[in-house]
Design a protein around this motif. Structure first.
Motif, PDB file in Angstrom:
ATOM      1  N   HIS A 240       0.940  -1.070   0.067  1.00 54.40           N
ATOM      2  CA  HIS A 240       0.049  -0.007   0.126  1.00 54.40           C
ATOM      3  C   HIS A 240       1.086   1.419   0.027  1.00 54.40           C
ATOM      4  N   ASN A 241       0.210   2.412  -0.437  1.00 55.72           N
ATOM      5  CA  ASN A 241       0.854   3.727  -0.287  1.00 55.72           C
ATOM      6  C   ASN A 241       1.963   3.755  -1.439  1.00 55.72           C
ATOM      7  N   LEU A 242       1.644   3.335  -2.474  1.00 53.91           N
ATOM      8  CA  LEU A 242       2.658   3.329  -3.352  1.00 53.91           C
ATOM      9  C   LEU A 242       3.072   4.861  -3.992  1.00 53.91           C
ATOM     10  N   PRO A 243       4.263   5.149  -4.309  1.00 49.70           N
ATOM     11  CA  PRO A 243       4.345   6.352  -4.920  1.00 49.70           C
ATOM     12  C   PRO A 243       4.073   6.529  -6.296  1.00 49.70           C
ATOM     13  N   PRO A 244       3.962   7.876  -6.689  1.00 51.86           N
ATOM     14  CA  PRO A 244       3.374   7.791  -8.180  1.00 51.86           C
ATOM     15  C   PRO A 244       3.845   7.299  -9.185  1.00 51.86           C
ATOM     16  N   HIS A 245       5.100   7.296  -9.140  1.00 49.95           N
ATOM     17  CA  HIS A 245       5.940   6.687 -10.292  1.00 49.95           C
ATOM     18  C   HIS A 245       5.917   5.015 -10.350  1.00 49.95           C
ATOM     19  N   ALA A 246       5.599   4.523  -9.302  1.00 49.02           N
ATOM     20  CA  ALA A 246       5.574   3.075  -9.049  1.00 49.02           C
ATOM     21  C   ALA A 246       4.857   2.238 -10.143  1.00 49.02           C
ATOM     22  N   ASN A 247       5.461   1.213 -10.617  1.00 46.50           N
ATOM     23  CA  ASN A 247       4.867   0.573 -11.642  1.00 46.50           C
ATOM     24  C   ASN A 247       5.158  -0.962 -11.620  1.00 46.50           C
ATOM     25  N   ASN A 248       4.892  -1.975 -12.553  1.00 47.59           N
ATOM     26  CA  ASN A 248       5.131  -3.400 -12.423  1.00 47.59           C
ATOM     27  C   ASN A 248       6.584  -3.573 -12.380  1.00 47.59           C
ATOM     28  N   GLN A 249       7.228  -2.793 -13.356  1.00 47.41           N
ATOM     29  CA  GLN A 249       8.568  -3.003 -13.495  1.00 47.41           C
ATOM     30  C   GLN A 249       9.444  -2.483 -12.363  1.00 47.41           C
ATOM     31  N   SER A 250       8.903  -1.464 -12.083  1.00 46.69           N
ATOM     32  CA  SER A 250       9.991  -0.819 -10.651  1.00 46.69           C
ATOM     33  C   SER A 250       9.679  -1.619  -9.537  1.00 46.69           C
ATOM     34  N   LEU A 251       8.395  -2.336  -9.103  1.00 46.69           N
ATOM     35  CA  LEU A 251       8.089  -2.941  -8.049  1.00 46.69           C
ATOM     36  C   LEU A 251       8.858  -4.443  -8.110  1.00 46.69           C
ATOM     37  N   PHE A 252       8.727  -4.943  -9.522  1.00 43.74           N
ATOM     38  CA  PHE A 252       9.506  -6.379  -9.691  1.00 43.74           C
ATOM     39  C   PHE A 252      10.987  -5.903  -9.318  1.00 43.74           C
ATOM     40  N   THR A 253      11.753  -4.815  -9.671  1.00 43.69           N
ATOM     41  CA  THR A 253      13.145  -4.895  -9.718  1.00 43.69           C
ATOM     42  C   THR A 253      13.413  -4.571  -8.131  1.00 43.69           C
ATOM     43  N   TYR A 254      12.622  -3.835  -7.513  1.00 43.74           N
ATOM     44  CA  TYR A 254      12.760  -3.490  -6.094  1.00 43.74           C
ATOM     45  C   TYR A 254      12.658  -4.936  -5.018  1.00 43.74           C
ATOM     46  N   PHE A 255      11.494  -5.657  -5.252  1.00 45.48           N
ATOM     47  CA  PHE A 255      11.196  -6.785  -4.568  1.00 45.48           C
ATOM     48  C   PHE A 255      12.297  -7.966  -5.071  1.00 45.48           C
ATOM     49  N   ASN A 256      12.669  -7.788  -6.023  1.00 48.34           N
ATOM     50  CA  ASN A 256      13.559  -8.943  -6.543  1.00 48.34           C
ATOM     51  C   ASN A 256      15.034  -8.811  -6.096  1.00 48.34           C
ATOM     52  N   LYS A 257      15.525  -7.679  -5.504  1.00 46.82           N
ATOM     53  CA  LYS A 257      16.586  -7.529  -4.847  1.00 46.82           C
ATOM     54  C   LYS A 257      16.633  -7.959  -3.185  1.00 46.82           C
ATOM     55  N   GLN A 258      17.533  -8.897  -2.909  1.00 49.19           N
ATOM     56  CA  GLN A 258      17.383  -9.601  -1.684  1.00 49.19           C
ATOM     57  C   GLN A 258      18.135  -8.357  -0.743  1.00 49.19           C
ATOM     58  N   ARG A 259      19.200  -7.850  -1.045  1.00 43.81           N
ATOM     59  CA  ARG A 259      19.669  -6.730  -0.284  1.00 43.81           C
ATOM     60  C   ARG A 259      19.060  -5.606   0.168  1.00 43.81           C
ATOM     61  N   ARG A 260      18.224  -5.106  -0.844  1.00 40.77           N
ATOM     62  CA  ARG A 260      17.532  -4.041  -0.699  1.00 40.77           C
ATOM     63  C   ARG A 260      16.084  -4.165  -0.042  1.00 40.77           C
ATOM     64  N   SER A 261      15.378  -5.155  -0.451  1.00 42.17           N
ATOM     65  CA  SER A 261      14.009  -5.572   0.041  1.00 42.17           C
ATOM     66  C   SER A 261      13.835  -6.658   1.017  1.00 42.17           C
ATOM     67  N   GLY A 262      14.909  -7.790   0.988  1.00 39.08           N
ATOM     68  CA  GLY A 262      14.785  -8.959   1.476  1.00 39.08           C
ATOM     69  C   GLY A 262      14.319  -9.958   0.783  1.00 39.08           C
ATOM     70  N   GLY A 263      13.630  -9.585  -0.487  1.00 38.97           N
ATOM     71  CA  GLY A 263      12.919 -10.648  -1.506  1.00 38.97           C
ATOM     72  C   GLY A 263      13.840 -11.281  -2.092  1.00 38.97           C
ATOM     73  N   GLY A 264      13.374 -11.358  -3.423  1.00 43.02           N
ATOM     74  CA  GLY A 264      14.064 -12.183  -4.456  1.00 43.02           C
ATOM     75  C   GLY A 264      13.287 -13.242  -4.967  1.00 43.02           C
ATOM     76  N   GLY A 265      13.541 -13.620  -6.083  1.00 44.90           N
ATOM     77  CA  GLY A 265      12.325 -14.566  -6.758  1.00 44.90           C
ATOM     78  C   GLY A 265      11.312 -14.231  -6.901  1.00 44.90           C
ATOM     79  N   VAL A 266      10.807 -13.096  -7.383  1.00 43.16           N
ATOM     80  CA  VAL A 266       9.537 -12.574  -7.596  1.00 43.16           C
ATOM     81  C   VAL A 266       9.004 -13.211  -8.916  1.00 43.16           C
ATOM     82  N   ILE A 267       7.739 -13.866  -8.858  1.00 46.45           N
ATOM     83  CA  ILE A 267       7.254 -14.543 -10.121  1.00 46.45           C
ATOM     84  C   ILE A 267       6.081 -13.537 -10.628  1.00 46.45           C
ATOM     85  N   GLU A 268       5.376 -12.467  -9.974  1.00 52.60           N
ATOM     86  CA  GLU A 268       4.424 -11.907 -10.386  1.00 52.60           C
ATOM     87  C   GLU A 268       4.075 -10.417  -9.641  1.00 52.60           C
TER      88      GLU A 268
END
Length: 571
Positions: free
Chosen positions: A492-520
């Motif tokens: 929630h509370n997405l910034p105006p510029h956020a889109n599928n690609q930017s969110l995919f890139t952000y949550f796909n980086k483990q060091r930055r978001s703790g994530g990785g392996g985003v499938i959708e």
């Protein structure tokens, strides 16, 4: 020595890559690539204040007097002269005129010290005059055998001269400014004690050692890039193979369905095509980046190898700063090994197309049952009894742990609207679901859907769920479901510029978001929310433990359970 010299120096190294001819007054750019002065003048007519390299595209600031003010590559001039003279003798000694006199007589020998071709008469004069005492005059036969050839480093001609003081040889080195200077510079432009002046030969000895180490660094980096290049080639082929296989699998499944399902199949096919094009572009762009870096490192390595072998002290000092800056820049800024983005893309390609196929069957199930629930979730109660099957967790791709059932959560469907939280807790306690007040009760977007999280593991969960199904719950028929461990988060509370690609890139980086392996990633533009699904359910816990900021906006990240619908609220 000359025979070895000719073999070591490739024709391309002595040829301008613009005109493809032997260098004529070569000028050196900051990237260490050199080109003929006239070629650069024609090439850089529309360049402005910076001249992009024709080979690697790196920009070099132009001096006030344009291309003419660029540094002259004396090393190449000497190399062209030495190798050119050697080639002349080897290819056609009888056609070489005397350089010493104007008689036009054919040359028979060459003075190694003067680097002049001499006719028979001039040979005798050269040997008799006192001024030429000590000069070595070699016959063409000796030159062809390579007996008397010398490298440019040993040649007294074409030593680098000072740009500020015409004709003055650069015999000193300013440690303060890190540049080779002439004697006049030591007095006028680099006076002591403000400037630390040293003899150029002693400095060159130190710089040769540093250049040798830099050469090793460049070769190591080049080997890494070569390996990465091969890996990217293999990955691209794998993507193409998986693309073909998934498309064939998808077409085979779609062919046996009804017209409505065929429409869904076409949508899935388009999704696969888009994913493949995106991954292909990423791999090709990375491949081009690697090739460009390889090109620059290859030419830099060759330049350093040649100047270390054949360059004079002055030439070493004149080019040292450029060589050091170029190699340090290349080895520090160029990615060699596969980065987290590369690895995430590779992991995603393992199940390339699986997600669209999964969604196809999910939509088929929704059309048939008219219920919005995830594919892995099987309803306990009427649906289960009618099919006579037991619900099983979805099987994950190879290398990813199966997503288990959450032993402390259940979902109730059909709970009457008037039932309060206290009444719900009382009935759950009576049925033995929990002995104390649940940790949380979450209401789904669909009427009557409630998820209960107990404080501890629910013992004999299957038996208790069947008991709930057989019992009139608040006078109504209530069905229950197991809940799979969460593998998706709601943002929630997405910034105006956020889109599928930017969110995919952000949550796909483990060091930055703790994530990785985003499938959708699914973004709701109206609500400014998004759903992010992960291949490995264990990633979700790491993501929820982090604080997330995009574009100076703090995101609100919560676990998402498909059985509750797109929105949920805590009681």
């Amino acid at each position: 020595m000359a025979s070895a010299l000719i073999k070591e120096i490739s024709d391309d190294f002595l040829a301008c890559q613009i005109c493809l001819e032997t260098f004529r007054q070569p000028k050196s750019l900051e990237c260490l690539h050199s080109f003929c002065e006239e070629c650069l003048k024609v090439y850089g007519k529309k360049a402005g204040s910076k001249l992009p390299c024709p080979t690697c595209r790196r920009e070099t600031p132009l001096p006030s007097d344009g291309v003419r003010g660029l540094k002259t590559n004396f090393f190449l001039i000497n190399l062209v002269d030495t190798v050119g003279a050697r080639n002349k003798v080897v290819k056609g000694a009888e056609k070489i005129p005397c350089d010493s006199c104007s008689s036009g007589a054919p040359a028979t020998s060459r003075c190694v010290n003067c680097a002049d071709f001499l006719c028979q008469k001039c040979v005798q004069i050269h040997r008799d005059l006192k001024v030429f005492r000590g000069h070595v005059v070699a016959s063409f036969a000796d030159l062809q055998s390579g007996r008397f050839d010398i490298s440019p480093a040993e040649s007294p001609r074409n030593e680098p001269t000072c740009d500020r003081h015409t004709g003055e040889k650069m015999r000193f080195y300013c440690k303060t400014c890190q540049e080779a200077i002439c004697h006049n510079c030591t007095v006028l432009d680099h006076p002591k004690p403000e400037h630390a002046i040293r003899d150029i030969h002693s400095v060159a000895l130190e710089q040769r050692e540093i250049m040798s180490a830099l050469q090793v660094t460049a070769e190591t980096k080049l080997a890494e890039l070569e390996q990465t290049s091969k890996s990217l080639d293999s990955e691209l082929k794998h993507l193409e193979k998986r693309q073909d296989m998934r498309l064939q699998e998808l077409k085979k499944k779609v062919s046996g369905l009804t017209s409505a399902i065929e429409k869904l199949g076409k949508q899935c096919e388009e999704t696969i095509q888009k994913e493949f094009v995106l991954n292909e572009k990423t791999s090709v762009a990375r491949r081009q980046e690697i090739e460009m870096a390889k090109c620059r490192l290859e030419s830099t390595r060759e330049f350093v190898a040649n100047i270390l072998s054949h360059g004079s002290d002055a030439e070493i000092a004149a080019t040292f700063k450029q060589v050091e800056d170029s190699i340090v820049e290349l080895t520090s800024s160029t990615r060699s090994c596969r980065t987290e983005e590369d690895q995430d893309m590779a992991a995603k390609s393992v199940d390339y197309g699986a997600s669209p196929t999964f969604q196809l069957f999910k939509k088929m199930k929704e059309m048939i049952t008219e219920e919005q629930r995830s594919i892995p979730t099987q309803a306990w109660g009427e649906t289960m009894e009618s099919c006579g099957a037991h619900a099983q967790p979805v099987t994950s791709p190879q290398g990813v742990p199966n997503r288990p059932w959450d032993p402390s959560r259940i979902v109730l469907k059909g709970v009457p609207k008037h039932v309060t939280e206290d009444e719900l807790c009382l009935n759950l306690t009576t049925l033995g679901i929990t002995d104390v007040k649940p940790r949380s009760i979450v209401y789904g977007s669909r009427q009557g859907t409630v998820m209960v999280e107990c404080s501890d593991v629910i013992s004999d969960l299957d038996g208790k769920l069947r008991a709930i199904h057989r019992t009139k719950f608040f006078g109504s028929k209530v069905t229950t479901e197991k809940v799979l461990v969460c593998d998706c988060v709601e943002v929630h509370n997405l910034p105006p510029h956020a889109n599928n690609q930017s969110l995919f890139t952000y949550f796909n980086k483990q060091r930055r978001s703790g994530g990785g392996g985003v499938i959708e990633v699914k973004v709701d533009e109206d609500k400014r929310t998004a759903l992010v699904s992960f291949q490995n359910y264990k990633v979700v816990e790491r993501v929820l433990d982090r604080r997330h900021v995009m574009g100076k906006v703090e995101l609100v990240v919560k676990p998402f359970y498909p059985c509750l619908g797109q929105t949920a609220s805590n009681a």
